[in-house]
Design an enzyme around this catalytic site. Structure first.
Site, PDB file in Angstrom:
ATOM      1  N   GLY A  17     103.640   5.358   6.610  1.00 54.37           N
ATOM      2  CA  GLY A  17     103.609   4.450   7.756  1.00 54.37           C
ATOM      3  C   GLY A  17     104.938   4.357   8.476  1.00 54.37           C
ATOM      4  O   GLY A  17     105.862   3.657   8.008  1.00 54.37           O
ATOM      5  N   GLU A  76     104.169   2.166  14.741  1.00 58.96           N
ATOM      6  CA  GLU A  76     103.693   0.788  14.904  1.00 58.96           C
ATOM      7  C   GLU A  76     103.008   0.669  16.268  1.00 58.96           C
ATOM      8  O   GLU A  76     103.194   1.530  17.130  1.00 58.96           O
ATOM      9  CB  GLU A  76     104.873  -0.191  14.839  1.00 58.96           C
ATOM     10  CG  GLU A  76     105.545  -0.182  13.479  1.00 58.96           C
ATOM     11  CD  GLU A  76     106.633  -1.243  13.362  1.00 58.96           C
ATOM     12  OE1 GLU A  76     106.794  -2.065  14.299  1.00 58.96           O
ATOM     13  OE2 GLU A  76     107.314  -1.245  12.324  1.00 58.96           O
ATOM     14  N   PRO A  77     102.259  -0.419  16.461  1.00 58.28           N
ATOM     15  CA  PRO A  77     101.580  -0.563  17.760  1.00 58.28           C
ATOM     16  C   PRO A  77     102.572  -0.443  18.928  1.00 58.28           C
ATOM     17  O   PRO A  77     102.253   0.160  19.953  1.00 58.28           O
ATOM     18  CB  PRO A  77     100.975  -1.966  17.687  1.00 58.28           C
ATOM     19  CG  PRO A  77     100.779  -2.215  16.219  1.00 58.28           C
ATOM     20  CD  PRO A  77     101.905  -1.504  15.524  1.00 58.28           C
ATOM     21  N   SER A  80     106.678   7.173  19.731  1.00 59.20           N
ATOM     22  CA  SER A  80     107.751   8.159  19.951  1.00 59.20           C
ATOM     23  C   SER A  80     109.107   7.550  19.631  1.00 59.20           C
ATOM     24  O   SER A  80     109.979   8.198  19.060  1.00 59.20           O
ATOM     25  CB  SER A  80     107.744   8.628  21.410  1.00 59.20           C
ATOM     26  OG  SER A  80     106.500   9.189  21.735  1.00 59.20           O
ATOM     27  N   ARG A 116      76.311  37.365  21.926  1.00 59.06           N
ATOM     28  CA  ARG A 116      75.704  36.844  23.163  1.00 59.06           C
ATOM     29  C   ARG A 116      75.562  37.948  24.217  1.00 59.06           C
ATOM     30  O   ARG A 116      76.557  38.594  24.571  1.00 59.06           O
ATOM     31  CB  ARG A 116      76.582  35.706  23.711  1.00 59.06           C
ATOM     32  CG  ARG A 116      76.122  35.140  25.027  1.00 59.06           C
ATOM     33  CD  ARG A 116      74.841  34.364  24.876  1.00 59.06           C
ATOM     34  NE  ARG A 116      74.465  33.701  26.123  1.00 59.06           N
ATOM     35  CZ  ARG A 116      73.301  33.109  26.294  1.00 59.06           C
ATOM     36  NH1 ARG A 116      72.399  33.085  25.310  1.00 59.06           N
ATOM     37  NH2 ARG A 116      73.018  32.524  27.440  1.00 59.06           N
ATOM     38  N   GLY A 163      80.247  29.389  26.662  1.00 47.54           N
ATOM     39  CA  GLY A 163      79.447  28.880  27.789  1.00 47.54           C
ATOM     40  C   GLY A 163      78.858  27.522  27.438  1.00 47.54           C
ATOM     41  O   GLY A 163      79.516  26.704  26.772  1.00 47.54           O
ATOM     42  N   GLU A 173     102.971  13.401  14.703  1.00 49.90           N
ATOM     43  CA  GLU A 173     104.315  13.765  14.216  1.00 49.90           C
ATOM     44  C   GLU A 173     105.243  14.161  15.369  1.00 49.90           C
ATOM     45  O   GLU A 173     106.074  15.048  15.243  1.00 49.90           O
ATOM     46  CB  GLU A 173     104.242  14.837  13.126  1.00 49.90           C
ATOM     47  CG  GLU A 173     103.474  14.316  11.913  1.00 49.90           C
ATOM     48  CD  GLU A 173     103.703  15.092  10.644  1.00 49.90           C
ATOM     49  OE1 GLU A 173     104.797  15.646  10.476  1.00 49.90           O
ATOM     50  OE2 GLU A 173     102.782  15.115   9.815  1.00 49.90           O
ATOM     51  N   GLU A 231     106.208  16.382  24.268  1.00 44.69           N
ATOM     52  CA  GLU A 231     107.390  15.950  25.029  1.00 44.69           C
ATOM     53  C   GLU A 231     108.552  15.657  24.067  1.00 44.69           C
ATOM     54  O   GLU A 231     109.709  16.023  24.331  1.00 44.69           O
ATOM     55  CB  GLU A 231     107.063  14.691  25.856  1.00 44.69           C
ATOM     56  CG  GLU A 231     106.085  14.915  27.014  1.00 44.69           C
ATOM     57  CD  GLU A 231     104.617  15.060  26.574  1.00 44.69           C
ATOM     58  OE1 GLU A 231     104.296  14.768  25.409  1.00 44.69           O
ATOM     59  OE2 GLU A 231     103.800  15.471  27.418  1.00 44.69           O
TER      60      GLU A 231
END
Ligand SMILES: Cc1cc2nc3c(=O)[nH]c(=O)nc-3n(C[C@H](O)[C@H](O)[C@H](O)COP(=O)(O)OP(=O)(O)OC[C@H]3O[C@@H](n4cnc5c(N)ncnc54)[C@H](O)[C@@H]3O)c2cc1C
Length: 380
Positions: free
Chosen positions: A124, A127-128, A132, A268, A339, A363, A367
């Site tokens: 963890g 967080e909210p 980044s 196909r 398709g 992770e 950017e």
């Protein structure tokens, strides 16, 4: 320079592929649609040594390295990205953080159980309000006598509901910014700790993505992982390895999408011939195969450097950036080659297309990878 896997590595690749085809492939759509976490398969991977590939035998690991680890993650992800991300978060995030930053007692206590699959691990950092910008975490840990009291919420944690042990990064000294974060090991069942909301996701739906909630959660002082204040720096070191595993997850999904598209293009028929005979389709296949090869070389370079004990911050980010962006392109072309059937759940193309997007986000987004690469370039 050796671009080939050796015989043992090829054998590992073959056996993981066979396991994935036999034990995972028949169930992927059911797991995906029902959001079923494949716990029995994960436990089985533990018995096969695939949850501790990178750890030495004395800590219950397989005693191999990152080259073998990414080979295994690629083969699992070629069949099901969900299994790939479950193993990646368990191994190179949770277990590896304990292995790299933990003291001897912590390593002996947790790594063998994680490597065998007796324990499932989660990590963890996010967080909210801080993804980044992981250094902007708000979850706190306050020292009280012989304990730490953790308060806050982590979000998007892979394996959250199934984890027997989680590594959590919390603020221990706000004024010290990124030097004021510390990591802790928290066991399932610890008072004040519980998994929260299970996310309903676009893809990788058989993996569990959850909040981790800490409300006056009391953990003993000896659950501090690494030095106080080193949690952020250690987390960045862990991501150097983790990002190679996301490159491998990307590679696996890209290869799976390519293999399905190649097979379909030969079956196909339109305008009286297989669609693989049209140059437009051939060029798509050629570009996909070339870019997948390039992504694999970057991934293997980063893995080999890691095994040689070198710093891989830039190489891990390059591999993750290129492999994930390549995989998104390949999954997209895979649908196009199918398709209308690419849009239909009877064929695997649509699942690769949904699963793959996480690779350019988890992770560290593309950017952020570019920022990491540029920072390293400008340093030199
Ligand atoms: C399925 C899944 C599994 C995950 N598993 C885990 C886990 O096990 N443990 C864990 O800790 N986290 C996990 N994450 C979290 C993941 O690492 C973050 O979602 C990711 O780092 C991005 O953070 P964010 O979602 O807050 O996006 P934000 O940081 O809010 O980014 C939003 C957008 O802004 C861009 N952006 C942000 N900052 C900059 C900048 N400085 N310059 C340019 N662009 C910028 C980003 O690239 C992105 O495009 C998981 C996420 C998902 C979806």
């Amino acid at each position: 320079m050796d671009f080939q896997l050796n015989d043992e590595q090829l054998q590992l690749k073959k056996s993981v592929r066979e396991f994935a085809e036999r034990e995972i492939a028949p169930h992927v759509m059911k797991w995906d649609e029902e959001g079923d976490f494949p716990l029995a398969v994960i436990k089985e991977l533990g018995k096969l040594g695939l949850l501790g590939v990178i750890f030495p035998a004395e800590y219950g690991g397989a005693g191999m390295g990152y080259v073998e680890y990414v080979t295994a993650i690629e083969e699992l992800s070629r069949v099901d990205g969900s299994v790939g991300i479950i193993v990646a978060a368990h191994t190179s995030l949770c277990s590896n953080h304990i292995f790299v930053a933990g003291n001897e007692e912590q390593k002996r206590k947790y790594v063998p159980k994680l490597a065998s699959g007796e324990f499932i691990g989660a990590w963890g950092l996010t967080e909210p309000g801080s993804g980044s910008d992981a250094g902007g975490a708000r979850c706190t840990a306050v020292r009280k006598g012989d304990n730490w009291i953790i308060n806050g919420t982590k979000t998007f944690c892979t394996n959250g509901h199934y984890a027997d042990v989680v590594v959590v990064v919390a603020v221990t000294d706000k004024a010290a910014h990124t030097h004021g974060l510390s990591a802790f090991v928290v066991e399932k069942g610890t008072k004040g700790f519980r998994p929260g909301k299970k996310e309903n996701k676009l893809g990788l739906r058989a993996s569990d993505t959850a909040e981790l909630i800490f409300e006056d959660c009391v953990v003993p002082a000896n659950h501090l992982l690494g030095k106080e204040g080193d949690g952020f720096i250690d987390a960045m070191r862990i991501l150097d390895g983790g990002r190679i595993s996301i490159a491998a997850l990307s590679l696996g999904i890209a290869q799976g999408a390519f293999d399905a598209a190649l097979k379909y293009s030969k079956q196909r028929k339109q305008f009286g011939k297989a669609i693989s005979e049209f140059q437009a389709i051939q060029w798509k296949l050629a570009d996909m195969a070339t870019e997948i090869d390039a992504a694999r070389l970057l991934t293997m370079r980063a893995a080999s450097m890691k095994d040689a004990g070198e710093k891989t911050t830039m190489e891990s980010s390059m591999a993750k950036l290129f492999a994930s962006e390549t995989a998104v392109k390949c999954a997209n072309e895979g649908v196009q080659i199918h398709g209308g059937y690419g849009f239909i759940k009877d064929y695997p193309a649509e699942k690769f297309y949904r699963d793959v997007k996480l690779c350019t986000i988890g992770e560290g987004t593309s950017e952020i990878q570019r920022m990491v690469i540029a920072r390293q370039l400008l340093k030199s």
